[in-house]
Design a protein around this motif. Structure first.
Motif, short mmCIF file in Angstrom:
data_model
loop_
_atom_site.label_atom_id
_atom_site.label_comp_id
_atom_site.label_asym_id
_atom_site.label_seq_id
_atom_site.Cartn_x
_atom_site.Cartn_y
_atom_site.Cartn_z
N ALA A 113 45.45 129.86 49.93
CA ALA A 113 44.79 128.44 49.61
C ALA A 113 45.05 127.29 48.96
O ALA A 113 45.06 126.08 49.05
N VAL A 114 45.58 127.49 47.24
CA VAL A 114 45.71 126.52 46.81
C VAL A 114 47.20 126.30 46.92
O VAL A 114 47.31 124.75 46.80
N SER A 155 61.55 125.41 47.45
CA SER A 155 61.56 125.13 45.98
C SER A 155 60.65 126.42 45.99
O SER A 155 60.78 127.52 46.54
N ASN A 156 60.52 126.65 44.33
CA ASN A 156 59.66 128.07 44.10
C ASN A 156 58.08 127.48 43.19
O ASN A 156 57.99 126.46 42.43
N TYR A 157 57.24 128.29 43.81
CA TYR A 157 56.23 127.49 43.91
C TYR A 157 55.70 128.15 42.53
O TYR A 157 55.94 130.16 41.74
N ASP A 158 54.90 128.22 41.59
CA ASP A 158 54.75 128.71 40.21
C ASP A 158 53.45 128.92 39.76
O ASP A 158 52.83 128.76 38.98
N GLY A 159 52.87 128.00 41.30
CA GLY A 159 51.69 127.66 40.33
C GLY A 159 49.80 129.37 40.38
O GLY A 159 50.98 130.54 41.20
N TYR A 160 49.01 129.95 41.26
CA TYR A 160 48.64 130.83 41.27
C TYR A 160 48.49 131.21 43.28
O TYR A 160 48.33 130.90 43.52
N THR A 177 46.50 123.02 50.16
CA THR A 177 46.58 121.71 49.41
C THR A 177 47.14 121.07 48.57
O THR A 177 47.24 120.13 48.56
N LEU A 178 48.42 122.26 47.64
CA LEU A 178 48.81 121.54 46.87
C LEU A 178 50.59 120.75 48.06
O LEU A 178 50.35 119.79 48.09
N TYR A 179 51.11 121.61 48.03
CA TYR A 179 52.05 120.62 49.42
C TYR A 179 52.04 121.50 50.87
O TYR A 179 51.83 122.01 50.62
N SER A 180 52.92 121.27 51.23
CA SER A 180 53.87 121.56 52.53
C SER A 180 53.95 123.17 52.61
O SER A 180 54.58 123.50 53.82
N ARG A 207 56.66 123.23 57.53
CA ARG A 207 55.14 122.73 56.78
C ARG A 207 53.83 123.59 57.79
O ARG A 207 52.54 122.99 57.48
#
Lengths: 286, 445, 333
Positions: free
Chosen positions: A127-128, A118-123, A131-134, A140
């Motif tokens: 740590a962030v 998947s493509n992570y697009d958050g900060y 807590t969001l996903y595996s 994981r």
């Protein structure tokens, strides 16, 4: 004109003298009585204030050393055995030498061996992300690659390698202070003995899934096949939850497990390059 | 004149493109993957084993602990396995996997669509029934309803508020049930009023749903005078519990407090409908309305879907993955969760599957904070997101507590308005969790 | 298998960006710019261009060669600063004045603090005040330059209304005589040109800009309203006591830099407070200091200094004026 100059000089001098006297007497009156040895021990310490010793800075550690009954529980990872020997000599005590340790990252799943799902697009923070996903790969347990560990290192010893997406530790700069261990939400980093001439062997994986599942998400994962344990003559390897672990105190660096591992999950650092016999074996197995 | 909450708020386009899609039954799946963690609190404990035959509506897992809920089978068939499977975030969660055979419901479930108006159970019996049927809050948090309807000793409920705001863009499941089953919702509200022992209820609906407001107002004035319909200004996050209470009864939940501290209990319209079905029809909670929508889709749909349906089968049923769909959301676009595993399955509180294009959703590059104060203006809790973000990145826990980070409702209004694309809420969420942990471990005075 | 995008919520974003906010401010300035081009011709164009281009260039050079970091000139903020600085200068200024002003504004007042979002003082005002103090003669020379497309306009060819009043009062001439001698009229101040800097000339154009910014939700009205209200009340009190020596409220609002200052300079995001209560306090402070300087100080115009002084107080204002917290001030049942 000259009178002005003389007057100024005299006035300022008197003012300076007066203030200096006030400062001196105040310092004397409010002085905190301390064991003078604490200052001396502090001077021996490296002064990094990193907290790696478990105390709140070098001064607190110096105080701890002076007050401690035995120096065996006190260790400054930045200064190492040399500094601790000096402290012991100064305080007139003995101290047992500790094996120097270094931080080690137990994940080897780079962009090739552990493809992204998947493509992570958050900060960009581990740590962030944790807590969001595996994670953005099939495993994981593996390194998330956002560099929280790099940010936490005060000694410039840890850099994220952009080609692999994994952290690289510079063993010369690493002082084993523990900041990166606290920063990694996946608990992938561990202190291990630096080893003679920097040689060390460890299982570079934390995947506890069953072998088949682990292998599907990462081609260099530990599948818990126990082949390494069977070949180890020193009883150094334990397998638990489909994951092998090498006890660095028992490991004699014979390198047999590295050859035996079918997925190349075991890493040897600072050894001479091996003859291609290993590649032939793994090709046969695959 | 529409009412609204007093602090902050934003106005995203409501994108209610699925508003005309009448509710249709989702085709029965072949395998059901029913999660045992469909609610806030401890996961339920299975009461069936591999190989058991189950009927639709049968209890398959019991509530485990005070804050927990029963789980019922949404299909009839044979239990294929009880195993750890990944949820939509890839984390392993215990599931009961059932191979679907026919659609055989439990005999005592009343399947007729005739409206049962008389409430035969007493207040305490209602609570027992709601707990038995595994009803949880369908507004998103999935808090076990029977606990919410039992105020703790020392606190008394004065009003019940039914939340028909549906302030999240794209979502229309609540709107459709208000149009198609309005009286059942009102009876559900009456049942909850009886359980709470209150005689005043408000139904808040955003004013972008005039048909629903008109329909509900008509029914209430005719047969349900104790329920008052309130028109709410279309503003996000109007559907948040605290904002709803502020808008309708002008009371503000205190910091670290609960709605019951103001004497109000809030329940979603979907929960009211589920309560009606449980108490009047003996039907446990095992299916709900799910909006499947997105601008990249050719058709927008509202499905009555059984729990345990995989996201993959939902996409398959609407014609497969649209070419430009890049992000899947379970829930609304402001507070929903991004799906990373399409083999994960729906739970009781799944309200939508949203397909977003890259253009709509990809975050812009983060720039410097220009101190425009738009985040302060937008925050419905009166916080200063720019400051909380900076303090979070610097790890200053005490200052974070002093600046009330624990009051953040994680609505996302701050990120939405930030012109510099700063991911404010990402870091605020982390430090909120840290501060809450510290606050909860402090000895109570 | 498609690689989906995954991120924490929210998954949508509003349409405002730093770039389009700055662009909206530039659009709001365009009525004033057009009016000044009409009255001052090529000079206005020259000043505006040199100002904006220099500002962008300075920011680019510093970001690329000195800081060696990200280049952010395409967020339009430097161009806006240069433009605002140009609009605060006398129309007859030579090009190198606005050049130096831009260099100081961006180089010293913005980049030394760390770039956009970090500066304490309004960069355009720092540039202007630097020029005022370093080149007082040029900065108070209000002669109108010759222009090839403006003909037959009957305009004041000299000092601004404020400076005329200040000088007249110093000479002991009573107020009504000053007004009648100079043909001061409110319509003149509102719609057409009275002596002043490039951007001050038409109050109406500035008010149009203000309305545009409010409609586009770029700024909130609190700061401009607070400043103008304070100025009117303060000057009103003094005028009522002694109309012979103090100017009336309307005169004070329509002359000088109050309008351009309160709408475009004091509302600068970076240097203004973050809560509405703080904004009102800030606006009142600016109004009071401006009027003190106007009525009792030696400078005829005080808003530039007033804004800079209040800029220094903004961090303190932000600490003590927090927004209204939910759940704190409402009585619960």
């Amino acid at each position: 004109m000259t009178t002005t100059i003389i007057f100024t000089i005299v006035c300022l001098s008197l003012l300076g003298l007066g203030l200096a006297l006030i400062l001196y007497f105040t310092a004397q009156k409010f002085k905190v009585e301390e064991d003078p040895r604490i200052d001396d021990v502090e001077a021996i310490l490296p002064g990094a204030n990193c907290g790696g010793c478990g105390f709140a800075g070098c001064r607190a550690f110096a105080e701890g050393c002076v007050k401690a009954e035995s120096l065996d529980t006190m260790y400054c990872p930045v200064g190492g055995n040399d500094v601790m020997k000096n402290v012991a000599v100064y305080l007139g005590r003995t101290i047992a030498e500790k094996a120097p340790q270094v931080a080690v990252v137990k994940c080897n799943g780079n962009c090739d061996s552990r493809p992204k799902t998947s493509n992570y697009d958050g900060y960009p923070s581990c740590a962030v992300m944790s807590t969001l996903y595996s994670g953005d790969t099939g495993c994981r347990y593996g390194c998330l690659g956002q560099g929280d560990c790099e940010l936490s290192c005060k000694f410039d010893a840890l850099k994220m390698d952009p080609r692999t997406g994994l952290p690289e530790i510079d063993a010369d700069k690493c002082t084993a202070c523990g900041a990166c261990i606290k920063a990694c939400p996946k608990i992938l980093i561990e202190f291990r003995n630096k080893g003679p001439k920097g040689k060390r062997i460890f299982v570079s994986c934390m995947n506890k899934d069953k072998g088949g599942i682990a292998r599907k998400s990462c081609s260099v994962a530990c599948i818990g096949c126990t082949k390494c344990q069977k070949v180890c003559a020193y009883d150094a390897i334990t397998i638990s939850s489909n994951l092998a672990y090498i006890d660095y105190n028992k490991c004699k660096l014979c390198r047999k497990c590295v050859v035996e591992c079918p997925t190349n999950a075991i890493w040897e650092v600072n050894f001479p390059v091996r003859v291609p016999k290993k590649e032939v074996l793994t090709a046969e197995e695959q | 004149m529409s009412k609204t909450f007093s602090i902050g708020g934003i106005h995203p386009s409501d994108n209610k493109i699925s508003v005309k899609a009448a509710i249709e039954n989702f085709p029965l799946m072949e395998m059901a993957y029913i999660s045992l963690s469909q609610h806030l609190g401890a996961p339920a404990e299975p009461v069936v084993a591999k190989g058991d035959k189950v009927k639709t509506g049968q209890l398959i897992a019991k509530a485990n602990g005070f804050i927990s809920a029963n789980v019922h089978s949404s299909v009839s068939g044979t239990v294929s396995s009880i195993e750890l499977l990944p949820d939509l975030a890839g984390n392993p969660v215990q599931h009961i996997v059932i191979k679907v055979e026919g659609d055989d419901w439990l005999e005592n479930i009343n399947r007729s669509s005739e409206i049962e108006r008389e409430i035969k159970l007493s207040g305490p019996e209602i609570l027992v029934k709601i707990a038995e049927c595994g009803i949880v809050g369908l507004g998103g948090a999935a808090f076990p309803t029977h606990i919410k309807l039992s105020p703790p000793p020392g606190k008394k409920a004065e009003y019940l508020i039914i939340n028909g705001a549906e302030c999240e863009p794209y979502l229309t499941s609540d709107y459709r049930i208000m149009l198609e089953q309005p009286e059942e919702i009102l009876i559900g509200a009456k049942i909850m009023m009886k359980a709470l022992n209150v005689n005043k209820c408000f139904l808040g609906i955003e004013d972008n749903k005039p048909k629903a407001i008109k329909k509900m107002k008509g029914l209430c004035s005719k047969s349900y005078p104790q329920i008052k319909v309130v028109s709410l200004l279309k503003k996000y996050p109007q559907g948040g519990e605290k904002q709803l209470i502020d808008a309708i009864v002008k009371r503000q939940v205190p910091s670290m407090g609960l709605p019951i501290d103001t004497g109000v209990v809030v329940q979603n319209v979907g929960t009211a409908l589920a309560v009606y079905e449980a108490v009047q029809k003996n039907k446990p909670l095992f299916e709900g309305i799910v909006t499947v929508t997105g601008k990249c889709m050719t058709e927008q749909r509202n499905f009555r879907m059984r729990v345990g349906t995989t996201f993959e089968s939902m996409i398959f049923a609407v014609g497969g993955f649209p070419k430009d769909a890049e992000k899947l959301i379970s829930g609304g676009p402001m507070m929903g969760k991004a799906v990373s595993r399409i083999d994960a399955s729906s739970v009781k509180s799944t309200s939508a599957l949203l397909l977003l294009t890259e253009k709509e959703t990809k975050r812009g590059e983060e720039g410097n904070c220009i101190r425009c104060a738009k985040c302060v203006e937008a925050c419905p809790m009166g916080l200063e997101p720019f400051l909380l973000n900076r303090l979070s990145r610097a790890g200053k826990i005490e200052e974070l507590e002093a600046n009330m980070v624990q009051d953040c409702i994680e609505c996302g209004s701050c990120i939405y308005t930030c012109p510099a694309n700063i991911p404010l809420l990402d870091t605020i969420r982390l430090s909120k969790a840290q501060v809450l942990k510290i606050l909860r471990s402090r000895p109570k005075k | 298998m498609k690689k989906l995008i995954v991120s924490p919520a929210p998954h949508l974003h509003g349409e405002k960006t730093t770039r389009n906010l700055m662009r909206d401010v530039i659009i709001a300035l365009s009525p004033s710019l057009l009016v000044s081009v009409y009255y001052f011709g090529f000079s206005a164009v020259k000043l505006a261009l040199v100002g904006a281009v220099t500002a962008v260039l300075v920011e680019f050079v510093i970001q690329r060669y000195i800081i060696k970091g990200k280049i952010t000139i395409n967020d339009y903020s430097a161009a806006l600063t240069g433009l605002l600085l140009a609009l605060n200068l006398p129309p007859n200024s030579p090009w190198w004045i606005v050049f130096i002003g831009s260099v100081v504004a961006i180089g010293i007042a913005k980049m030394t603090y760390g770039g956009i979002g970090q500066n304490l003082f309004n960069p355009a005002l720092v540039g202007r005040v630097f020029l005022l103090v370093s080149f007082p003669a040029i900065m108070t020379d209000w002669t109108i330059p010759a222009s090839w497309f403006r003909e037959g306009i009957d305009a004041n060819t000299g000092a601004t209304a404020l400076s005329i009043v200040k000088e007249g009062l110093a000479k002991g001439i009573p107020m009504d005589q000053i007004f009648s001698e100079n043909n001061f009229s409110y319509t003149q101040m509102l719609f057409s040109k009275i002596g002043g800097s490039v951007g001050e000339v038409s109050a109406f154009a500035l008010i149009l800009g203000f309305v545009y910014l409010l409609i586009r939700k770029v700024i909130k009205p609190h700061i401009p309203v607070a400043i103008i209200a304070t100025v009117m009340v303060f000057s009103g009190i003094f005028w009522l006591i002694d109309p012979g020596h103090y100017t009336d409220p309307l005169f004070n609002v329509l002359t000088g830099g109050i309008l351009i200052g309160s709408v475009f300079m004091a509302t600068d995001y970076v240097t203004s407070p973050m809560s509405t209560r703080g904004m009102v306090f800030y606006g009142v402070g600016i109004g009071i200091i401006t009027m003190l300087i106007r009525n009792f100080g030696s400078y005829p115009e005080g808003i530039s200094f007033a804004i800079l002084i209040m800029n220094a107080c903004v961090p303190l204002i932000n600490t003590y004026f927090k927004p209204k917290r939910f759940g704190r001030e409402v009585n619960n049942g």
